[in-house]
Enzyme design. Sequence first.
Site, PDB file in Angstrom:
ATOM      1  N   LYS A 173      54.432  63.917 -52.556  1.00 15.87           N
ATOM      2  CA  LYS A 173      54.848  63.515 -51.208  1.00 15.87           C
ATOM      3  C   LYS A 173      55.996  62.510 -51.272  1.00 15.87           C
ATOM      4  CE  LYS A 173      52.568  66.149 -48.565  1.00 15.87           C
ATOM      5  NZ  LYS A 173      53.312  67.160 -47.791  1.00 15.87           N
ATOM      6  N   GLY A 212      52.933  78.104 -44.068  1.00 13.14           N
ATOM      7  CA  GLY A 212      51.550  77.580 -43.978  1.00 13.14           C
ATOM      8  C   GLY A 212      51.029  77.623 -42.556  1.00 13.14           C
ATOM      9  N   ILE A 270      50.729  82.676 -47.078  1.00 13.98           N
ATOM     10  CA  ILE A 270      50.658  83.306 -48.401  1.00 13.98           C
ATOM     11  C   ILE A 270      49.894  84.627 -48.309  1.00 13.98           C
ATOM     12  CG2 ILE A 270      48.565  82.071 -49.149  1.00 13.98           C
ATOM     13  CD1 ILE A 270      50.048  81.780 -51.909  1.00 13.98           C
ATOM     14  N   TYR A 323      49.102  64.688 -55.424  1.00 12.69           N
ATOM     15  CA  TYR A 323      49.548  64.940 -54.041  1.00 12.69           C
ATOM     16  C   TYR A 323      50.518  63.841 -53.590  1.00 12.69           C
ATOM     17  CZ  TYR A 323      48.858  65.498 -48.905  1.00 12.69           C
ATOM     18  OH  TYR A 323      49.023  65.677 -47.547  1.00 12.69           O
ATOM     19  N   LEU A 327      48.871  79.340 -41.008  1.00 11.80           N
ATOM     20  CA  LEU A 327      47.447  79.566 -40.714  1.00 11.80           C
ATOM     21  C   LEU A 327      46.602  78.334 -41.046  1.00 11.80           C
ATOM     22  CD1 LEU A 327      46.991  83.272 -41.919  1.00 11.80           C
ATOM     23  CD2 LEU A 327      47.699  82.398 -39.693  1.00 11.80           C
ATOM     24  N   GLY A 328      47.251  77.250 -41.469  1.00 14.95           N
ATOM     25  CA  GLY A 328      46.516  76.038 -41.854  1.00 14.95           C
ATOM     26  C   GLY A 328      46.123  75.187 -40.660  1.00 14.95           C
TER      27      GLY A 328
HETATM   28  P1  NAD Z   1      46.322  73.183 -44.734  1.00 15.36           P
HETATM   29  O1  NAD Z   1      45.788  73.090 -46.117  1.00 15.36           O
HETATM   30  O2  NAD Z   1      45.385  73.311 -43.607  1.00 15.36           O
HETATM   31  O3  NAD Z   1      47.362  74.379 -44.626  1.00 15.36           O
HETATM   32  C1  NAD Z   1      48.306  74.627 -45.626  1.00 15.36           C
HETATM   33  C2  NAD Z   1      48.532  76.122 -45.683  1.00 15.36           C
HETATM   34  O4  NAD Z   1      49.427  76.375 -46.779  1.00 15.36           O
HETATM   35  C3  NAD Z   1      47.268  76.941 -45.952  1.00 15.36           C
HETATM   36  O5  NAD Z   1      47.133  77.921 -44.929  1.00 15.36           O
HETATM   37  C4  NAD Z   1      47.518  77.601 -47.310  1.00 15.36           C
HETATM   38  O6  NAD Z   1      47.043  78.927 -47.380  1.00 15.36           O
HETATM   39  C5  NAD Z   1      49.036  77.603 -47.349  1.00 15.36           C
HETATM   40  N1  NAD Z   1      49.582  77.712 -48.709  1.00 15.36           N
HETATM   41  C6  NAD Z   1      49.091  77.218 -49.875  1.00 15.36           C
HETATM   42  N2  NAD Z   1      49.890  77.591 -50.901  1.00 15.36           N
HETATM   43  C7  NAD Z   1      50.895  78.325 -50.371  1.00 15.36           C
HETATM   44  C8  NAD Z   1      52.018  78.977 -50.919  1.00 15.36           C
HETATM   45  N3  NAD Z   1      52.262  78.980 -52.231  1.00 15.36           N
HETATM   46  N4  NAD Z   1      52.849  79.630 -50.076  1.00 15.36           N
HETATM   47  C9  NAD Z   1      52.607  79.653 -48.741  1.00 15.36           C
HETATM   48  N5  NAD Z   1      51.546  79.075 -48.167  1.00 15.36           N
HETATM   49  C10 NAD Z   1      50.691  78.412 -48.979  1.00 15.36           C
HETATM   50  O7  NAD Z   1      47.300  71.932 -44.539  1.00 15.36           O
HETATM   51  P2  NAD Z   1      47.701  71.182 -43.184  1.00 15.36           P
HETATM   52  O8  NAD Z   1      46.659  70.164 -42.948  1.00 15.36           O
HETATM   53  O9  NAD Z   1      48.033  72.144 -42.127  1.00 15.36           O
HETATM   54  O10 NAD Z   1      48.992  70.394 -43.703  1.00 15.36           O
HETATM   55  C11 NAD Z   1      50.293  70.815 -43.448  1.00 15.36           C
HETATM   56  C12 NAD Z   1      51.251  69.759 -43.987  1.00 15.36           C
HETATM   57  O11 NAD Z   1      50.952  68.494 -43.382  1.00 15.36           O
HETATM   58  C13 NAD Z   1      51.146  69.528 -45.489  1.00 15.36           C
HETATM   59  O12 NAD Z   1      52.413  69.221 -46.008  1.00 15.36           O
HETATM   60  C14 NAD Z   1      50.268  68.307 -45.606  1.00 15.36           C
HETATM   61  O13 NAD Z   1      50.510  67.576 -46.778  1.00 15.36           O
HETATM   62  C15 NAD Z   1      50.707  67.532 -44.389  1.00 15.36           C
HETATM   63  N6  NAD Z   1      49.705  66.554 -43.940  1.00 15.36           N
HETATM   64  C16 NAD Z   1      48.522  66.986 -43.429  1.00 15.36           C
HETATM   65  C17 NAD Z   1      47.562  66.043 -43.055  1.00 15.36           C
HETATM   66  C18 NAD Z   1      46.242  66.453 -42.477  1.00 15.36           C
HETATM   67  O14 NAD Z   1      45.350  65.580 -42.314  1.00 15.36           O
HETATM   68  N7  NAD Z   1      46.032  67.729 -42.149  1.00 15.36           N
HETATM   69  C19 NAD Z   1      47.848  64.680 -43.197  1.00 15.36           C
HETATM   70  C20 NAD Z   1      49.054  64.283 -43.761  1.00 15.36           C
HETATM   71  C21 NAD Z   1      49.990  65.241 -44.109  1.00 15.36           C
HETATM   72  C1  AKB Z   2      44.512  64.397 -47.176  1.00 17.29           C
HETATM   73  O1  AKB Z   2      43.482  63.722 -47.014  1.00 17.29           O
HETATM   74  O2  AKB Z   2      44.887  64.845 -48.264  1.00 17.29           O
HETATM   75  C2  AKB Z   2      45.383  64.626 -45.962  1.00 17.29           C
HETATM   76  C3  AKB Z   2      46.421  63.573 -45.904  1.00 17.29           C
HETATM   77  C4  AKB Z   2      46.104  62.275 -45.283  1.00 17.29           C
HETATM   78  O3  AKB Z   2      47.519  63.780 -46.361  1.00 17.29           O
HETATM   79  N1  AKB Z   2      44.564  64.671 -44.810  1.00 17.29           N
END
Ligand code: NAD
Ligand code: AKB
Length: 314
Positions: free
Chosen positions: A145, A8, A35, A141, A10-11
């Site tokens: 988690k 992931g 992906i 979700y 690029l996220g």
């Molecule tokens: P994001 O949605 O920005 O990035 C996730 C990436 O996963 C995307 O680029 C998507 O294309 C990729 N993806 C989706 N399905 C896939 C697959 N089958 N195979 C490979 N890649 C795939 O998410 P993020 O904000 O960068 O979050 C990263 C982690 O941190 C996650 O586990 C999320 O639950 C956790 N998290 C994020 C936040 C937040 O506010 N950003 C808060 C709490 C927890």
């Molecule tokens: C969401 O809102 O789903 C995320 C998180 C807090 O896990 N930013």
Amino acid sequence: MKKILITGALGQIGSELTMKLRDMYGSNNIIGSGINKRKTEVTETGPFEIVDVTNAKEIYEAAKKHNVDWIVHLAAILSATGEKKPELAWNVNMNGLYNILEVARENGCGVFTPSSIAAFGPSTPKDNTPQDTLQRPETMYGVTKVAGELLCDYYFKKYGVDTRGVRFPGLISYKTLPGGGTTDYAVHIYYEALKNKRYTSPIARGTYMDMMYMPDAIDAIINLMEADGAKLTHRNAFNVTAMSFEPNEIYNEIKRHIPDFQMDYDVDENLQKIADSWPNSLNDTMARDEWGWNPKYDLAKMTQDMLEKLKTKI
Ligand code: NAD
Ligand code: AKB
């Protein structure tokens, strides 16, 4: 020296973490994956592999090809998208994590993967939410988690896989837009304040949620990965937070910089239901005590930096 595969990449988190780790450990030691592939800083400055985390073979081949010793697993479906597509959220979040842990077990890799405030539910104490407490989330979700936290504990205890993780709050950043969460409003409000001087909040006034600015989130990941494992009594899913605010407070903070900024409300029932089921504010004492967690940004400092950086970007 670490060699790390990031899923992931690029996220929202991956796009910043990959670049920071490349600065620290050298570009060739940090393998981004996603992906699909599109031209970005991450794909242009170091190795990048196409890895769908629901496909164990693709993970295995990327890990073997680059001989990695850590996997930072970020690929996931977030809360709002997960409620629209629960089957997809289960498949990516649970089967994806299981595949990652299996590859790590077979190849002797450590695994860092974030949990979330979503791992708590309406029966969790809402204020100063303890590290160890009731976890009965009501979103798909959140279910993935809390199950993921347990699965990581299991792989550590049963197989000795060095699993580590934090429960992130909503993350705020200017580089990559958030990917379908409930806390996304706290990013979009900055863009709209600068572009249109107006924002309509989908989250009701008075709804407190924990939040954090991305530089602190990146530090949390790196500091926990670097921490002495022998000193960690919790290991997976440490509560971490930097601030807690409700929509009117972030609005007022932005208004200090953009006096004619205006905000109204059009509450999205689905998002509000999720937000109402999450804590108001976490207790992160365990993270502070066990590996020195100490965030640098509060709401005022973050807002100043976000607006400066976004002005240049927009
Ligand atoms: P994001 O949605 O920005 O990035 C996730 C990436 O996963 C995307 O680029 C998507 O294309 C990729 N993806 C989706 N399905 C896939 C697959 N089958 N195979 C490979 N890649 C795939 O998410 P993020 O904000 O960068 O979050 C990263 C982690 O941190 C996650 O586990 C999320 O639950 C956790 N998290 C994020 C936040 C937040 O506010 N950003 C808060 C709490 C927890
Ligand atoms: C969401 O809102 O789903 C995320 C998180 C807090 O896990 N930013």
